[in-house]
Scaffold this motif. Structure first.
Motif, mmCIF file in Angstrom:
data_model
loop_
_atom_site.group_PDB
_atom_site.id
_atom_site.type_symbol
_atom_site.label_atom_id
_atom_site.label_comp_id
_atom_site.label_asym_id
_atom_site.label_seq_id
_atom_site.Cartn_x
_atom_site.Cartn_y
_atom_site.Cartn_z
ATOM 1 N N LYS A 1 0.828 -1.210 0.000
ATOM 2 C CA LYS A 1 0.000 0.000 0.000
ATOM 3 C C LYS A 1 0.857 1.253 0.000
ATOM 4 O O LYS A 1 0.529 2.266 -0.639
ATOM 5 C CB LYS A 1 -0.926 -0.008 1.217
ATOM 6 C CG LYS A 1 -1.950 1.116 1.223
ATOM 7 C CD LYS A 1 -2.903 0.966 2.394
ATOM 8 C CE LYS A 1 -3.966 2.070 2.364
ATOM 9 N NZ LYS A 1 -4.914 1.935 3.513
ATOM 10 N N GLU A 2 1.983 1.200 0.716
ATOM 11 C CA GLU A 2 2.867 2.357 0.822
ATOM 12 C C GLU A 2 3.769 2.512 -0.394
ATOM 13 O O GLU A 2 4.346 3.581 -0.603
ATOM 14 C CB GLU A 2 3.728 2.223 2.077
ATOM 15 C CG GLU A 2 2.935 2.307 3.376
ATOM 16 C CD GLU A 2 3.785 2.017 4.592
ATOM 17 O OE1 GLU A 2 4.945 1.572 4.403
ATOM 18 O OE2 GLU A 2 3.304 2.209 5.715
ATOM 19 N N SER A 3 3.873 1.468 -1.200
ATOM 20 C CA SER A 3 4.782 1.485 -2.351
ATOM 21 C C SER A 3 4.086 1.983 -3.608
ATOM 22 O O SER A 3 2.890 1.753 -3.810
ATOM 23 C CB SER A 3 5.339 0.083 -2.603
ATOM 24 O OG SER A 3 6.154 0.066 -3.750
ATOM 25 N N GLU A 4 4.838 2.645 -4.454
ATOM 26 C CA GLU A 4 4.335 3.058 -5.761
ATOM 27 C C GLU A 4 4.834 2.117 -6.856
ATOM 28 O O GLU A 4 4.540 2.322 -8.033
ATOM 29 C CB GLU A 4 4.775 4.499 -6.062
ATOM 30 C CG GLU A 4 4.184 5.526 -5.106
ATOM 31 C CD GLU A 4 4.593 6.948 -5.452
ATOM 32 O OE1 GLU A 4 5.334 7.112 -6.456
ATOM 33 O OE2 GLU A 4 4.193 7.880 -4.740
ATOM 34 N N GLU A 5 5.576 1.093 -6.466
ATOM 35 C CA GLU A 5 6.154 0.163 -7.430
ATOM 36 C C GLU A 5 5.169 -0.957 -7.774
ATOM 37 O O GLU A 5 4.271 -1.296 -6.989
ATOM 38 C CB GLU A 5 7.451 -0.439 -6.881
ATOM 39 C CG GLU A 5 8.538 0.592 -6.627
ATOM 40 C CD GLU A 5 9.785 -0.034 -6.024
ATOM 41 O OE1 GLU A 5 9.790 -1.270 -5.820
ATOM 42 O OE2 GLU A 5 10.747 0.701 -5.746
ATOM 43 N N PHE A 6 5.399 -1.561 -8.938
ATOM 44 C CA PHE A 6 4.551 -2.650 -9.427
ATOM 45 C C PHE A 6 4.799 -3.960 -8.690
ATOM 46 O O PHE A 6 3.862 -4.663 -8.322
ATOM 47 C CB PHE A 6 4.808 -2.839 -10.931
ATOM 48 C CG PHE A 6 4.220 -4.098 -11.507
ATOM 49 C CD1 PHE A 6 2.870 -4.191 -11.771
ATOM 50 C CD2 PHE A 6 5.033 -5.195 -11.807
ATOM 51 C CE1 PHE A 6 2.314 -5.345 -12.308
ATOM 52 C CE2 PHE A 6 4.494 -6.351 -12.341
ATOM 53 C CZ PHE A 6 3.133 -6.428 -12.603
ATOM 54 N N GLU A 7 6.085 -4.296 -8.463
ATOM 55 C CA GLU A 7 6.457 -5.630 -7.978
ATOM 56 C C GLU A 7 5.796 -6.028 -6.668
ATOM 57 O O GLU A 7 5.233 -7.139 -6.560
ATOM 58 C CB GLU A 7 7.981 -5.742 -7.868
ATOM 59 C CG GLU A 7 8.713 -5.721 -9.203
ATOM 60 C CD GLU A 7 8.424 -6.946 -10.040
ATOM 61 O OE1 GLU A 7 8.209 -8.036 -9.461
ATOM 62 O OE2 GLU A 7 8.416 -6.826 -11.271
ATOM 63 N N PRO A 8 5.841 -5.202 -5.609
ATOM 64 C CA PRO A 8 5.219 -5.657 -4.357
ATOM 65 C C PRO A 8 3.718 -5.881 -4.499
ATOM 66 O O PRO A 8 3.167 -6.823 -3.912
ATOM 67 C CB PRO A 8 5.533 -4.531 -3.367
ATOM 68 C CG PRO A 8 5.916 -3.366 -4.196
ATOM 69 C CD PRO A 8 6.513 -3.905 -5.447
ATOM 70 N N LYS A 9 3.038 -5.051 -5.269
ATOM 71 C CA LYS A 9 1.599 -5.206 -5.463
ATOM 72 C C LYS A 9 1.292 -6.483 -6.240
ATOM 73 O O LYS A 9 0.355 -7.219 -5.912
ATOM 74 C CB LYS A 9 1.037 -3.986 -6.200
ATOM 75 C CG LYS A 9 1.183 -2.691 -5.430
ATOM 76 C CD LYS A 9 0.690 -1.507 -6.256
ATOM 77 C CE LYS A 9 0.906 -0.194 -5.501
ATOM 78 N NZ LYS A 9 0.465 0.972 -6.295
#
Length: 319
Positions: A76-84
């Motif tokens: 949720k805190e990340s703007e990156e694709f990979e963790p999502k």
């Protein structure tokens, strides 16, 4: 365990992922906890979300610890694709398919809006696998087609071939066995130098033959898959598929098919000759062709604990 810990110490993330995926069954719960604690630190340090996904999966499935909320907060805190992406895939792995689809749909909307074709293709493919799991085969094929169109735009030939194999298999699952076989057969001439794709193709054929109880053909496909899987991450998968066929044959008391065909594995895979000789002798014993003492002599030659466990399982197989 020593090999996994050494890979973690060396911060070889790819090797840790591979060993964790294929060797986790060799670990006791205590050993697994130690490995997971160290692997988690490495995953967060390296920001390797695929490894982090595996760690949380084993916490959930083996140690019965639900720590997915930690991943949700990071994603949720990340703007990156990979963790999502890997969070959505983690829900798929633990069997929460609706939650996985929900996350993938939201992520797909983001990636399409940002024009990230490669990411969108990966999401379509992942969503297709979920609908396949739900036995919604027409929807799965529609999503496979969307993924194929995007990979064509990217010019990613290897992913296109992998998708075509999967499309053939889903076509089989949808009830059109002959069309499914034909689709995969069309891929074969294009992947002669791609061992992993050949393994996928042969294991798809294996399941098709097993479905119609053509076990000799299924065993043959397992043999092809095992030969091609040597030295790849697919080796354990191919071996598990062979064990599934052998287990089914023992369950159905079709011992003759086992002992008439298992020599092909001994010859093609001499490093496993002792194991296959023991399988053959066990089938002969079950069929009343040899005495129990002969079986024991061959089983004693097998030293690998995992292989011994498999022999024990086959010996106990009954309807």
């Amino acid at each position: 365990m020593k090999e996994i810990l050494k890979a973690i110490e060396e911060k070889d993330v790819e090797k840790v992922r591979r060993l964790l995926y294929y060797r986790v069954d060799d670990l006791s719960d205590e050993e697994l906890r130690e490995v997971l604690e160290k692997a988690e630190k490495l995953a967060l340090e390296a920001k390797d979300w695929e490894l982090y996904k595996l760690v949380l999966y084993y916490y959930h499935e083996v140690l019965n610890e639900d720590r997915i909320n930690e991943f949700e907060k990071l994603a949720k805190e990340s703007e990156e694709f990979e963790p999502k992406f890997h969070l959505a895939d983690l829900y798929y792995l633990i069997g929460d398919l609706e939650k996985s689809l929900e996350l993938f749909r939201a992520l797909l909307e983001e990636e399409v809006a940002n024009g990230n074709i490669g990411h969108a293709a990966s999401i379509y493919y992942s969503m297709a696998m979920i609908h396949e799991e739900l036995q919604e085969y027409e929807k799965a094929l529609q999503l496979i087609e969307k993924a194929r169109e995007l990979y064509e735009k990217l010019g990613d030939e290897k992913e296109l071939l992998r998708i075509e194999i999967h499309r053939g298999y889903i076509t089989f699952e949808a009830g059109d066995t002959y069309r499914g076989k034909a689709i995969i057969a069309g891929v074969l001439p294009k992947i002669l130098n791609e061992d992993e794709l050949l393994v996928e193709a042969h294991l798809s054929f294996e399941e098709m033959f097993e479905e119609v109880e053509n076990y000799e053909a299924a065993l043959q496909e397992c043999l092809y898959a095992l030969i091609r899987a040597r030295g790849t991450d697919y080796e354990d998968i191919a071996f598990s598929s062979l064990m599934d066929v052998l287990w089914q044959l023992f369950l159905e008391d079709d011992f003759e098919t086992v002992y008439l065909n298992v020599d092909t594995f001994s010859e093609a895979l001499p490093e496993l000759r002792d194991f296959f000789e023991a399988v053959k002798k066990l089938a002969l014993f079950k069929d009343g062709k040899v005495e129990e003492e002969e079986v024991k002599k061959d089983v004693e030659k097998v030293k690998d604990p995992r292989l011994l466990e498999m022999l024990e399982l086959l010996g106990e197989a009954e309807l």
